[in-house]
Every structure is written in structure tokens, then in C-alpha cells.
Design a protein around this motif. Structure first.
Motif, short mmCIF file in Angstrom:
data_model
loop_
_atom_site.label_atom_id
_atom_site.label_comp_id
_atom_site.label_asym_id
_atom_site.label_seq_id
_atom_site.Cartn_x
_atom_site.Cartn_y
_atom_site.Cartn_z
N GLN A 8 0.29 -1.13 -0.15
CA GLN A 8 -0.08 0.06 0.02
C GLN A 8 0.76 1.10 0.37
O GLN A 8 1.74 1.16 1.12
CB GLN A 8 -0.71 0.17 1.02
N GLU A 12 -3.19 3.89 -3.30
CA GLU A 12 -2.65 2.38 -4.05
C GLU A 12 -2.18 1.22 -4.00
O GLU A 12 -2.00 0.71 -2.03
CB GLU A 12 -1.83 3.22 -5.07
N ASN A 13 -3.40 0.60 -3.45
CA ASN A 13 -3.26 -0.72 -3.58
C ASN A 13 -3.50 -1.41 -2.13
O ASN A 13 -2.89 -1.98 -1.42
CB ASN A 13 -2.07 -1.30 -4.36
N THR A 14 -4.62 -0.52 -1.14
CA THR A 14 -5.02 -0.26 -0.32
C THR A 14 -5.30 -1.69 0.18
O THR A 14 -6.49 -2.29 -0.06
CB THR A 14 -6.11 1.31 -0.02
#
Length: 355
Positions: A8, A12-14
């Protein structure tokens, strides 16, 4: 077993996406978490799915740590009121140099489990803004029995503390425990330390991500008025007289049923989550609680030491967000004359008007 690294960074990409997916996909019937820190900013990212998960009769068990300033008291009160049958505990050991610091999220059913293990607290930073790392493990309970056993052992080590801890280092979340939290002072902007100013001149600033908007759970019955985003509906004002309130040391404000339907615009049965901004404090969660005697209450710990009677002025800023101020003394005496609504003689008075 499937393994994935969740990297993360700045929205983003949490991890909140992973948690929301696990809560909503219908695969799991139990959610457990052990986290060092918790905040409304973090819970707000997952609360819609979490409430639906809980309302579907699925199990929720949380063990959370606390900070030194008691700032998490409002979100803990939200958990106690909105998820009353969840198994929520606070782990705390007041020892110098010791920190309760794990971050583990577990989803499970009879056949499979999902582990999220990393650096992510249940906060806005931990689930969205910060740079964090987490390992996602999807487990077959039968084939990966050794890992399941290990995780169960870890969970039991906190639910049943052994030396060097004491069993009382783990306390069930209760009204008594919440009342023991220190009063959180209003946050002030302090000047940065000199060494931080020097670091700021060396390291470049970064652009922070925009926090995603969330809509709190909508449970609007057919008898209520549909809310709209028009200015007229958003800025309606409720003036509510506060007398000697009942419950939680006089901090549970009873809300007339008519106000629940026509002003708060929520269902008159079941618990409903809203957000409040009390004077110049930060936004926090609040729960409109429905009781078996068909009364409705909202907890406002901020009124505990205020002399009665006074008026609570509530302004709807947007759907499910309200600002709250207190009218006392001469202002109370003036405004109360215009509050002509009451359920019975000697009961509190109220008035709904345009801002």
C-alpha cells in the motif's frame, strides 16, 4: 495456500479494499482483528460493509490497543453501540517502553480462512494513506492445519493473557471502561520542533491522496422522508432541549420519535450510524440507538458537566453529518420560547427550522 504481498502506498493498493471485499463477498462468517490503534478515519472506510456483515448475523471479534490521550474513545463507543453483540476487547499494559503493536485481520469459515498480517493499523493512514506492507494468506483450513493452529494459538495468547501479562490487561469493552477514558482536549496547532523543520528542508513534500468519500449505511423506511442534497434539506436546524437525561451518566440524549423520522431521516427501529462535529472538535461517529421500550438515544459525552437545562443546536450539513453547538444562559432563555413541540407536559421541548 495462496500468498500475496499488499504494498500500500498513498491510496493505491489499499488494505481497506481487501477488507471491504472480504466483508461483502459472502464467503466468510467471522471477522477477527488484533490492532494496536483504531480511529474513526479507519473505521469509516469499512463501516458500511462491517455493519452489513454484523447485521447478517456474522461474528465480529476485535482486540484493540489504546493510545495515551484517549482519542479513540469515540470510535470505541461507536463499536459498543452499533455492534453491541460483537466481542470487543481493549488490551493495555501500562509499562514503560512497552507497546501493544500487532496488526492482524482474520476472516474465516469452516473450510477456509484469510489472514492479513502486516503494518496496517485500523486507522485512515493504516488502511489508505500511509505506505504500509501486508501479507495476504488465503488458507485451506484442512490442508494448512498447522498454520490455522498457530493463528488460533496467537489469538488465544491475547484473549487469555499469560505471564508476563496479567488477565486484567485485557478488558471487555463496556460503559464503565469508556467512562474511565481521559477527556480528550481540543487539538491545537503546535509549532514544529527545530529538527523537524530542518528535515522538512531536506526531504521533498509528497502529494497526499484524496480520501475516498463514503456514504454511511442507509436504512430508510418507507414512512420516512427521502433526503435530498438540496440546500434547503441540508441546512435544517434542530433545537433540542436537554434536561436530566438518562443512561450513561446522563449523556444519552433521548430523541423524540417524530424527530428521528422527520429530522434525522432514519429508520425508527435498529441502530443507525451518523457523524457529528461537536463545536470545534473533530468529526466523530455517533449512533442513534433504538431501545426495546421504543425510545431512541444518542450519546454525547461532551454534555456530562454542562448545567441543565440548555439547548442543543444541531445543523444538518450533509446526509448523515451534523454540527452541534450548545445554547446556554440568555441565549437558551430566548430560543426556548420558540420551541413549542413536546411529547407530553414537562417533557423536553424542540423545534425544527431552516438555517
Amino acid at each position: 495456500m495462496d500468498i500475496k504481498l499488499i504494498n500500500q502506498k498513498l491510496g493505491e493498493n489499499t488494505l481497506n479494499e481487501e477488507i471491504n471485499n472480504a466483508l461483502s463477498e459472502g464467503k466468510y462468517n467471522e471477522f477477527q482483528a488484533i490492532v494496536a490503534y483504531i480511529s474513526w478515519g479507519g473505521i469509516k472506510l469499512i463501516n458500511e460493509k462491517l455493519e452489513k456483515f454484523y447485521d447478517a448475523g456474522k461474528r465480529v471479534s476485535l482486540i484493540v490497543g489504546v493510545g495515551e490521550d484517549g482519542s479513540e474513545v469515540d470510535v470505541l463507543r461507536y463499536l459498543k453501540q452499533r455492534l453491541p453483540k460483537a466481542i470487543n476487547y481493549i488490551f493495555y499494559a501500562p509499562v514503560t517502553y512497552y507497546k501493544f503493536h500487532p496488526k492482524i485481520y482474520i476472516f474465516s469459515n469452516k473450510k477456509s480462512s484469510l489472514f492479513l498480517i502486516g503494518s496496517n493499523n485500523l486507522t485512515l493512514g493504516g488502511l489508505f494513506c500511509n505506505s504500509e506492507c501486508c501479507v495476504k494468506l488465503e488458507i485451506d483450513n484442512k490442508n494448512d492445519n498447522e498454520l490455522i493452529t498457530s493463528m488460533n494459538s496467537l489469538w488465544k495468547s491475547y484473549t487469555n493473557p499469560k505471564p508476563p501479562f496479567h488477565k486484567n490487561n485485557l478488558q471487555k469493552l463496556s460503559d464503565k471502561l469508556l467512562a474511565a477514558f481521559p477527556k480528550v482536549k481540543k487539538r491545537k496547532n503546535h509549532s514544529r520542533n527545530n529538527h523537524l523543520n530542518k528535515l522538512n528542508s531536506i526531504f521533498p513534500k509528497i502529494k497526499m491522496p484524496k480520501v475516498p468519500k463514503t456514504t454511511l449505511k442507509k436504512e430508510i423506511s418507507k414512512e420516512t422522508i427521502t433526503d435530498s442534497s438540496s440546500r434547503k434539506n441540508r441546512d435544517r436546524v434542530l433545537l433540542l432541549e436537554i434536561l436530566n437525561e438518562t443512561g450513561a451518566g446522563g449523556t444519552q440524549v433521548q430523541i423524540p420519535r417524530e424527530v428521528i423520522k422527520k429530522y434525522f431521516n432514519v429508520s425508527t427501529n435498529g441502530h443507525q450510524t451518523i457523524e457529528v462535529k461537536i463545536e470545534d472538535n473533530e468529526i466523530r461517529p455517533a449512533v442513534i440507538c433504538h431501545f426495546q421500550n421504543n425510545t431512541h438515544r444518542i450519546s454525547f459525552s461532551e454534555i456530562v458537566n454542562l448545567r441543565r437545562p440548555f439547548l442543543m443546536k444541531i445543523i444538518r450539513k450533509r446526509t448523515k453529518l451534523y454540527s452541534v453547538t450548545f445554547l446556554k444562559g440568555r441565549t437558551y432563555r430566548k430560543e426556548i420560547l420558540r420551541c413549542n413541540n413536546r411529547t407530553r407536559k414537562s417533557a423536553k421541548r424542540w423545534r425544527v427550522a431552516s438555517h
